[in-house]
Scaffold this active site. Sequence first.
Site, short mmCIF file in Angstrom:
data_model
loop_
_atom_site.label_atom_id
_atom_site.label_comp_id
_atom_site.label_asym_id
_atom_site.label_seq_id
_atom_site.Cartn_x
_atom_site.Cartn_y
_atom_site.Cartn_z
N CYS A 50 -62.46 -7.19 34.38
CA CYS A 50 -62.98 -8.00 33.28
C CYS A 50 -61.95 -8.14 32.17
CB CYS A 50 -64.25 -7.37 32.72
SG CYS A 50 -64.06 -5.71 32.07
N ARG A 52 -58.36 -7.90 32.72
CA ARG A 52 -57.01 -8.29 33.14
C ARG A 52 -57.00 -8.89 34.54
NH1 ARG A 52 -53.57 -4.61 31.92
NH2 ARG A 52 -55.02 -3.33 30.73
N GLN A 114 -61.94 4.17 34.33
CA GLN A 114 -62.41 3.25 35.38
C GLN A 114 -61.29 2.41 35.98
OE1 GLN A 114 -64.36 3.75 32.49
NE2 GLN A 114 -65.48 5.14 33.84
N GLN A 118 -60.35 1.00 39.92
CA GLN A 118 -60.20 -0.43 40.22
C GLN A 118 -58.85 -0.74 40.85
OE1 GLN A 118 -61.04 -1.56 36.17
NE2 GLN A 118 -63.12 -2.23 36.66
N ALA A 188 -75.21 -4.05 39.53
CA ALA A 188 -75.46 -2.69 40.03
C ALA A 188 -74.16 -2.01 40.41
CB ALA A 188 -76.39 -2.75 41.24
#
Length: 416
Positions: A50, A52, A114, A118, A188
Amino acid sequence: MTLLALGINHNTAPVSLREKVAFSPDNIEEAFASITAEGIASEVVIVSTCNRTEIYCKIEQGEPERVTQWLVDFHQVKIDELATCTYRHYDTDAVRHLMRVAGGLDSLVLGEPQILGQIKQAFAKAKQLNAVAQTLDKLFQKTFTAAKRVRTETEIGANAVSVAFAAVSLSKHIFDDLSKTRVLLIGAGETIDLVATHLSDQNVCEMMVANRTLSRAEVLGDKFGASTMTLEEIPQHLHNADIVISSTASPLPIIGKGMIESALKLRKQKPIFLVDIAVPRDIEEEVGELGNAYLYTVDDLQGIIEQNKEARQDAAEQAEQIITEETQLFAEWAASLSSVDSIKEYRNAAMAEKELLLERAIAALQNGTDNERVLTELANKLTNKLIHAPTQALVSAGKRNQDDELLLVRRVIGLD
Protein backbone atom coordinates in the site's frame (compact mmCIF):
# COMPACT_ATOMS: atom_id res chain seq x y z
CA MET A 1 25.76 -5.98 -15.21
CA THR A 2 23.89 -3.43 -13.06
CA LEU A 3 21.57 -3.85 -10.09
CA LEU A 4 18.65 -1.44 -10.25
CA ALA A 5 16.02 -0.53 -7.67
CA LEU A 6 13.28 1.53 -9.32
CA GLY A 7 10.42 2.65 -7.13
CA ILE A 8 7.71 4.98 -5.97
CA ASN A 9 6.63 5.25 -2.34
CA HIS A 10 4.75 7.23 0.31
CA ASN A 11 7.56 9.77 0.50
CA THR A 12 7.59 10.55 -3.22
CA ALA A 13 3.98 10.26 -4.37
CA PRO A 14 0.41 10.55 -3.09
CA VAL A 15 -1.85 7.53 -2.87
CA SER A 16 -3.70 8.65 -6.01
CA LEU A 17 -0.54 7.99 -8.06
CA ARG A 18 0.72 5.00 -6.09
CA GLU A 19 -2.48 3.10 -6.73
CA LYS A 20 -2.03 3.56 -10.48
CA VAL A 21 1.26 1.63 -10.50
CA ALA A 22 0.39 -0.95 -7.85
CA PHE A 23 0.55 -4.63 -8.88
CA SER A 24 -2.32 -6.87 -7.80
CA PRO A 25 -2.47 -10.66 -7.45
CA ASP A 26 -4.46 -10.63 -10.68
CA ASN A 27 -1.75 -9.02 -12.83
CA ILE A 28 1.53 -9.88 -11.11
CA GLU A 29 2.21 -13.00 -13.20
CA GLU A 30 1.49 -11.07 -16.37
CA ALA A 31 3.96 -8.43 -15.21
CA PHE A 32 6.75 -10.96 -14.70
CA ALA A 33 6.06 -12.58 -18.05
CA SER A 34 6.12 -9.19 -19.75
CA ILE A 35 9.34 -7.76 -18.29
CA THR A 36 11.32 -10.98 -18.80
CA ALA A 37 9.94 -11.76 -22.26
CA GLU A 38 10.94 -8.32 -23.51
CA GLY A 39 14.51 -8.90 -22.32
CA ILE A 40 14.41 -5.82 -20.10
CA ALA A 41 15.80 -7.61 -17.05
CA SER A 42 17.52 -10.96 -16.62
CA GLU A 43 16.36 -11.20 -13.00
CA VAL A 44 13.52 -9.32 -11.31
CA VAL A 45 11.58 -9.11 -8.04
CA ILE A 46 8.52 -6.85 -7.75
CA VAL A 47 7.50 -5.51 -4.35
CA SER A 48 4.04 -3.89 -4.28
CA THR A 49 2.38 -2.77 -1.02
CA CYS A 50 0.00 0.00 0.00
CA ASN A 51 2.97 2.33 0.52
CA ARG A 52 5.33 1.41 -2.31
CA THR A 53 5.85 -0.25 -5.65
CA GLU A 54 9.49 -1.21 -6.27
CA ILE A 55 11.20 -3.21 -8.99
CA TYR A 56 14.53 -4.82 -8.14
CA CYS A 57 16.27 -6.15 -11.21
CA LYS A 58 19.53 -7.13 -12.85
CA ILE A 59 19.96 -5.27 -16.12
CA GLU A 60 22.61 -4.51 -18.67
CA GLN A 61 24.34 -1.15 -18.30
CA GLY A 62 22.43 1.71 -19.84
CA GLU A 63 19.06 -0.05 -19.66
CA PRO A 64 17.27 1.65 -16.70
CA GLU A 65 15.16 3.78 -19.03
CA ARG A 66 13.64 0.61 -20.47
CA VAL A 67 12.49 -0.46 -17.00
CA THR A 68 10.80 2.91 -16.42
CA GLN A 69 9.15 2.78 -19.83
CA TRP A 70 7.96 -0.77 -19.16
CA LEU A 71 6.33 0.36 -15.90
CA VAL A 72 4.62 3.23 -17.72
CA ASP A 73 3.41 0.98 -20.54
CA PHE A 74 2.25 -1.84 -18.27
CA HIS A 75 0.07 0.40 -16.12
CA GLN A 76 -0.83 2.78 -18.96
CA VAL A 77 0.15 5.92 -17.08
CA LYS A 78 1.82 9.03 -18.42
CA ILE A 79 5.58 9.13 -18.02
CA ASP A 80 5.32 12.77 -16.94
CA GLU A 81 3.30 11.65 -13.92
CA LEU A 82 6.14 9.43 -12.73
CA ALA A 83 9.06 11.63 -13.73
CA THR A 84 9.34 13.49 -10.42
CA CYS A 85 7.98 10.71 -8.21
CA THR A 86 10.18 7.74 -8.98
CA TYR A 87 13.63 7.04 -7.60
CA ARG A 88 16.46 4.88 -8.86
CA HIS A 89 19.28 3.26 -6.93
CA TYR A 90 22.12 1.37 -8.56
CA ASP A 91 24.39 -1.47 -7.41
CA THR A 92 25.55 -0.88 -3.82
CA ASP A 93 22.97 1.88 -3.32
CA ALA A 94 20.26 -0.51 -4.53
CA VAL A 95 21.45 -3.13 -2.04
CA ARG A 96 21.41 -0.63 0.81
CA HIS A 97 17.95 0.60 -0.17
CA LEU A 98 16.46 -2.91 -0.18
CA MET A 99 18.01 -3.71 3.19
CA ARG A 100 16.71 -0.44 4.66
CA VAL A 101 13.23 -1.22 3.35
CA ALA A 102 13.31 -4.77 4.76
CA GLY A 103 14.60 -3.47 8.09
CA GLY A 104 11.69 -1.06 8.40
CA LEU A 105 13.89 2.03 8.05
CA ASP A 106 12.10 3.34 4.97
CA SER A 107 8.56 2.60 6.13
CA LEU A 108 5.73 4.97 6.84
CA VAL A 109 5.99 3.69 10.42
CA LEU A 110 9.67 3.48 11.34
CA GLY A 111 10.59 -0.07 12.24
CA GLU A 112 7.28 -1.67 11.27
CA PRO A 113 7.79 -5.41 10.78
CA GLN A 114 5.12 -6.19 8.17
CA ILE A 115 7.23 -5.04 5.24
CA LEU A 116 9.73 -7.88 5.75
CA GLY A 117 6.97 -10.46 5.32
CA GLN A 118 5.75 -8.66 2.22
CA ILE A 119 9.25 -8.67 0.72
CA LYS A 120 9.63 -12.37 1.49
CA GLN A 121 6.33 -13.04 -0.29
CA ALA A 122 7.45 -10.96 -3.28
CA PHE A 123 10.74 -12.87 -3.44
CA ALA A 124 8.96 -16.23 -3.18
CA LYS A 125 6.63 -15.25 -6.03
CA ALA A 126 9.58 -14.22 -8.22
CA LYS A 127 11.32 -17.54 -7.53
CA GLN A 128 8.13 -19.46 -8.28
CA LEU A 129 8.00 -17.73 -11.67
CA ASN A 130 11.71 -18.43 -12.35
CA ALA A 131 12.55 -14.72 -12.38
CA VAL A 132 15.41 -15.06 -9.87
CA ALA A 133 18.90 -16.44 -10.44
CA GLN A 134 22.23 -16.22 -8.60
CA THR A 135 22.50 -12.46 -8.07
CA LEU A 136 19.04 -11.60 -6.74
CA ASP A 137 18.87 -14.85 -4.80
CA LYS A 138 22.03 -13.89 -2.94
CA LEU A 139 20.85 -10.29 -2.55
CA PHE A 140 17.54 -11.19 -0.95
CA GLN A 141 19.04 -13.87 1.29
CA LYS A 142 21.55 -11.29 2.58
CA THR A 143 18.69 -8.82 2.97
CA PHE A 144 16.76 -11.25 5.16
CA THR A 145 19.88 -11.73 7.26
CA ALA A 146 20.28 -7.98 7.64
CA ALA A 147 16.63 -7.54 8.63
CA LYS A 148 16.90 -10.31 11.21
CA ARG A 149 19.97 -8.67 12.72
CA VAL A 150 18.14 -5.34 12.88
CA ARG A 151 15.30 -7.01 14.78
CA THR A 152 17.46 -8.95 17.22
CA GLU A 153 20.36 -6.54 17.78
CA THR A 154 18.40 -3.28 18.10
CA GLU A 155 15.15 -2.15 19.71
CA ILE A 156 13.71 -0.91 16.44
CA GLY A 157 10.71 -3.18 17.01
CA ALA A 158 10.11 -2.21 20.64
CA ASN A 159 6.47 -1.22 21.21
CA ALA A 160 5.80 -2.39 17.69
CA VAL A 161 3.69 -0.06 15.60
CA SER A 162 2.29 -0.31 12.11
CA VAL A 163 -0.17 1.31 9.78
CA ALA A 164 -2.76 -0.91 11.47
CA PHE A 165 -1.75 0.44 14.90
CA ALA A 166 -1.83 3.99 13.59
CA ALA A 167 -5.36 3.45 12.26
CA VAL A 168 -6.59 2.26 15.65
CA SER A 169 -4.75 5.09 17.40
CA LEU A 170 -6.53 7.59 15.17
CA SER A 171 -9.84 5.93 16.04
CA LYS A 172 -9.07 6.51 19.73
CA HIS A 173 -8.61 10.19 19.00
CA ILE A 174 -12.08 10.31 17.42
CA PHE A 175 -13.86 8.11 19.98
CA ASP A 176 -12.88 8.51 23.63
CA ASP A 177 -13.96 4.99 24.49
CA LEU A 178 -13.62 2.33 21.80
CA SER A 179 -15.39 -0.19 24.02
CA LYS A 180 -18.65 1.52 23.06
CA THR A 181 -18.04 1.37 19.31
CA ARG A 182 -18.99 -1.09 16.59
CA VAL A 183 -16.36 -1.73 13.93
CA LEU A 184 -16.59 -3.09 10.40
CA LEU A 185 -13.35 -4.49 9.01
CA ILE A 186 -13.19 -5.02 5.26
CA GLY A 187 -10.63 -7.59 4.13
CA ALA A 188 -9.11 -10.58 5.87
CA GLY A 189 -5.39 -10.24 5.20
CA GLU A 190 -2.47 -9.60 7.49
CA THR A 191 -3.14 -5.88 7.92
CA ILE A 192 -6.77 -6.37 8.93
CA ASP A 193 -5.65 -9.17 11.26
CA LEU A 194 -3.34 -6.66 12.96
CA VAL A 195 -6.12 -4.05 13.12
CA ALA A 196 -8.42 -6.63 14.72
CA THR A 197 -5.72 -7.48 17.27
CA HIS A 198 -5.34 -3.85 18.30
CA LEU A 199 -9.11 -3.35 18.41
CA SER A 200 -9.51 -6.46 20.52
CA ASP A 201 -7.02 -4.97 22.99
CA GLN A 202 -9.33 -1.94 23.19
CA ASN A 203 -12.35 -4.16 23.95
CA VAL A 204 -14.52 -2.78 21.17
CA CYS A 205 -18.21 -3.47 21.59
CA GLU A 206 -18.60 -5.43 18.36
CA MET A 207 -16.50 -6.41 15.36
CA MET A 208 -17.76 -7.36 11.92
CA VAL A 209 -15.55 -8.75 9.15
CA ALA A 210 -16.44 -8.54 5.47
CA ASN A 211 -14.42 -10.28 2.78
CA ARG A 212 -14.82 -11.40 -0.82
CA THR A 213 -14.33 -15.00 0.32
CA LEU A 214 -16.58 -15.74 3.30
CA SER A 215 -14.46 -18.65 4.53
CA ARG A 216 -11.47 -16.35 5.07
CA ALA A 217 -13.65 -13.86 6.91
CA GLU A 218 -14.86 -16.67 9.14
CA VAL A 219 -11.30 -17.61 10.08
CA LEU A 220 -10.75 -14.07 11.32
CA GLY A 221 -14.20 -13.96 12.86
CA ASP A 222 -13.56 -17.10 14.89
CA LYS A 223 -10.26 -15.66 16.11
CA PHE A 224 -11.77 -12.43 17.43
CA GLY A 225 -15.40 -13.33 18.05
CA ALA A 226 -16.56 -11.22 15.13
CA SER A 227 -19.60 -11.67 12.89
CA THR A 228 -18.86 -12.17 9.19
CA MET A 229 -20.29 -11.30 5.80
CA THR A 230 -19.41 -11.11 2.12
CA LEU A 231 -18.61 -7.83 0.40
CA GLU A 232 -22.05 -7.91 -1.25
CA GLU A 233 -23.70 -7.87 2.19
CA ILE A 234 -21.92 -4.70 3.37
CA PRO A 235 -24.77 -2.28 2.43
CA GLN A 236 -27.15 -4.21 4.72
CA HIS A 237 -24.89 -3.82 7.76
CA LEU A 238 -22.91 -0.63 7.12
CA HIS A 239 -25.25 1.56 9.19
CA ASN A 240 -24.38 -0.47 12.29
CA ALA A 241 -20.71 0.50 12.10
CA ASP A 242 -19.24 3.48 13.92
CA ILE A 243 -15.81 2.74 12.49
CA VAL A 244 -14.95 1.22 9.11
CA ILE A 245 -11.37 0.14 8.39
CA SER A 246 -10.68 -1.32 4.97
CA SER A 247 -7.65 -3.06 3.46
CA THR A 248 -8.22 -5.32 0.46
CA ALA A 249 -6.52 -5.97 -2.87
CA SER A 250 -9.57 -4.95 -4.85
CA PRO A 251 -8.71 -3.01 -8.02
CA LEU A 252 -11.95 -0.98 -7.67
CA PRO A 253 -13.55 0.84 -4.72
CA ILE A 254 -15.81 -1.31 -2.53
CA ILE A 255 -17.61 1.51 -0.75
CA GLY A 256 -19.04 4.43 -2.70
CA LYS A 257 -20.51 7.77 -1.74
CA GLY A 258 -24.08 6.58 -2.28
CA MET A 259 -23.61 3.60 0.03
CA ILE A 260 -22.37 5.87 2.84
CA GLU A 261 -25.23 8.35 2.25
CA SER A 262 -27.73 5.52 2.71
CA ALA A 263 -25.98 4.32 5.88
CA LEU A 264 -25.95 7.84 7.36
CA LYS A 265 -29.70 8.17 6.79
CA LEU A 266 -30.29 4.94 8.72
CA ARG A 267 -27.93 6.19 11.43
CA LYS A 268 -29.91 9.44 11.63
CA GLN A 269 -26.71 11.27 10.58
CA LYS A 270 -24.74 9.87 13.51
CA PRO A 271 -21.07 10.27 12.37
CA ILE A 272 -19.16 7.37 10.84
CA PHE A 273 -15.36 7.20 10.88
CA LEU A 274 -13.61 5.50 7.92
CA VAL A 275 -9.95 4.56 7.47
CA ASP A 276 -8.92 3.35 4.00
CA ILE A 277 -5.47 1.76 4.16
CA ALA A 278 -5.70 0.01 0.81
CA VAL A 279 -3.90 0.85 -2.41
CA PRO A 280 -5.74 1.09 -4.77
CA ARG A 281 -8.31 2.72 -2.49
CA ASP A 282 -11.31 0.73 -1.24
CA ILE A 283 -13.40 3.80 -0.42
CA GLU A 284 -14.29 6.44 -2.99
CA GLU A 285 -12.60 9.76 -2.36
CA GLU A 286 -15.95 11.56 -2.64
CA VAL A 287 -17.09 9.93 0.62
CA GLY A 288 -15.00 12.54 2.43
CA GLU A 289 -17.29 15.24 1.08
CA LEU A 290 -20.21 14.01 3.21
CA GLY A 291 -20.89 16.03 6.34
CA ASN A 292 -20.88 13.21 8.90
CA ALA A 293 -18.42 10.87 7.20
CA TYR A 294 -14.81 11.27 8.27
CA LEU A 295 -12.51 9.57 5.77
CA TYR A 296 -8.78 9.05 6.25
CA THR A 297 -6.27 7.32 3.96
CA VAL A 298 -2.80 5.95 4.65
CA ASP A 299 -1.36 9.36 3.85
CA ASP A 300 -3.44 10.94 6.62
CA LEU A 301 -1.82 8.71 9.22
CA GLN A 302 1.50 10.51 8.82
CA GLY A 303 1.06 12.67 11.94
CA ILE A 304 0.71 9.72 14.30
CA ILE A 305 3.56 7.99 12.61
CA GLU A 306 5.95 10.93 13.02
CA GLN A 307 5.65 10.63 16.79
CA ASN A 308 6.88 7.04 16.62
CA LYS A 309 9.91 7.98 14.54
CA GLU A 310 11.40 10.09 17.32
CA ALA A 311 11.10 7.23 19.83
CA ARG A 312 12.96 4.88 17.50
CA GLN A 313 15.70 7.11 16.17
CA ASP A 314 18.52 5.71 18.34
CA ALA A 315 17.65 2.16 17.34
CA ALA A 316 17.48 3.27 13.71
CA GLU A 317 21.06 4.58 13.88
CA GLN A 318 22.23 1.20 15.17
CA ALA A 319 20.26 -0.48 12.41
CA GLU A 320 21.97 1.71 9.79
CA GLN A 321 25.36 0.42 10.98
CA ILE A 322 24.20 -3.18 10.60
CA ILE A 323 22.93 -2.47 7.10
CA THR A 324 26.25 -0.83 6.18
CA GLU A 325 28.04 -4.02 7.27
CA GLU A 326 25.71 -6.34 5.38
CA THR A 327 25.81 -4.12 2.27
CA GLN A 328 29.60 -4.32 2.28
CA LEU A 329 29.50 -8.10 2.61
CA PHE A 330 27.23 -8.37 -0.42
CA ALA A 331 29.42 -5.93 -2.37
CA GLU A 332 32.46 -8.10 -1.64
CA TRP A 333 30.61 -11.19 -2.81
CA ALA A 334 29.49 -9.41 -5.99
CA ALA A 335 33.03 -8.20 -6.66
CA SER A 336 34.36 -11.73 -6.27
CA LEU A 337 32.14 -12.88 -9.13
CA SER A 338 34.20 -10.87 -11.60
CA SER A 339 37.22 -13.02 -10.79
CA VAL A 340 35.43 -16.36 -11.07
CA ASP A 341 35.67 -16.61 -14.86
CA SER A 342 39.36 -15.62 -14.80
CA ILE A 343 40.10 -18.22 -12.12
CA LYS A 344 38.32 -20.92 -14.12
CA GLU A 345 40.13 -19.94 -17.29
CA TYR A 346 43.52 -19.93 -15.54
CA ARG A 347 42.92 -23.32 -13.90
CA ASN A 348 41.64 -24.86 -17.12
CA ALA A 349 44.71 -23.66 -19.02
CA ALA A 350 47.05 -25.06 -16.36
CA MET A 351 45.18 -28.38 -16.27
CA ALA A 352 45.24 -28.66 -20.06
CA GLU A 353 49.01 -28.11 -20.07
CA LYS A 354 49.46 -30.68 -17.33
CA GLU A 355 47.37 -33.26 -19.21
CA LEU A 356 49.35 -32.69 -22.42
CA LEU A 357 52.74 -33.08 -20.75
CA LEU A 358 51.55 -36.05 -18.69
CA GLU A 359 50.27 -37.78 -21.81
CA ARG A 360 53.67 -37.31 -23.46
CA ALA A 361 55.46 -38.59 -20.35
CA ILE A 362 53.34 -41.72 -20.20
CA ALA A 363 53.97 -42.38 -23.89
CA ALA A 364 57.73 -42.00 -23.31
CA LEU A 365 57.63 -44.46 -20.43
CA GLN A 366 55.70 -46.96 -22.56
CA ASN A 367 58.37 -46.62 -25.26
CA GLY A 368 61.06 -47.61 -22.74
CA THR A 369 62.60 -44.20 -22.00
CA ASP A 370 64.47 -44.04 -18.70
CA ASN A 371 62.08 -43.29 -15.81
CA GLU A 372 64.26 -40.65 -14.19
CA ARG A 373 64.77 -38.85 -17.49
CA VAL A 374 60.99 -38.82 -18.17
CA LEU A 375 60.17 -37.44 -14.71
CA THR A 376 62.88 -34.78 -14.92
CA GLU A 377 61.72 -33.63 -18.33
CA LEU A 378 58.08 -33.57 -17.16
CA ALA A 379 58.96 -31.47 -14.10
CA ASN A 380 61.11 -29.05 -16.12
CA LYS A 381 58.58 -28.52 -18.91
CA LEU A 382 55.66 -28.13 -16.51
CA THR A 383 57.62 -25.65 -14.39
CA ASN A 384 58.67 -23.64 -17.46
CA LYS A 385 55.11 -23.50 -18.74
CA LEU A 386 53.73 -22.33 -15.41
CA ILE A 387 56.35 -19.65 -14.75
CA HIS A 388 56.47 -18.29 -18.30
CA ALA A 389 53.64 -15.73 -17.94
CA PRO A 390 54.70 -14.45 -14.47
CA THR A 391 58.31 -14.17 -15.72
CA GLN A 392 57.21 -12.08 -18.69
CA ALA A 393 55.16 -9.84 -16.37
CA LEU A 394 58.19 -9.29 -14.10
CA VAL A 395 60.44 -8.49 -17.07
CA SER A 396 57.88 -6.07 -18.53
CA ALA A 397 57.36 -4.22 -15.23
CA GLY A 398 61.10 -3.98 -14.68
CA LYS A 399 61.81 -2.58 -18.15
CA ARG A 400 59.18 0.14 -17.70
CA ASN A 401 60.30 1.00 -14.14
CA GLN A 402 56.81 0.27 -12.88
CA ASP A 403 57.63 -0.39 -9.20
CA ASP A 404 53.98 -0.68 -8.13
CA GLU A 405 53.27 -3.18 -10.87
CA LEU A 406 56.42 -5.10 -10.01
CA LEU A 407 55.38 -5.33 -6.35
CA LEU A 408 51.90 -6.46 -7.37
CA VAL A 409 53.26 -9.26 -9.56
CA ARG A 410 55.62 -10.32 -6.75
CA ARG A 411 52.69 -10.57 -4.36
CA VAL A 412 50.58 -12.47 -6.87
CA ILE A 413 53.24 -15.14 -7.46
CA GLY A 414 54.08 -15.42 -3.75
CA LEU A 415 57.50 -13.73 -3.59
CA ASP A 416 56.27 -11.11 -1.07
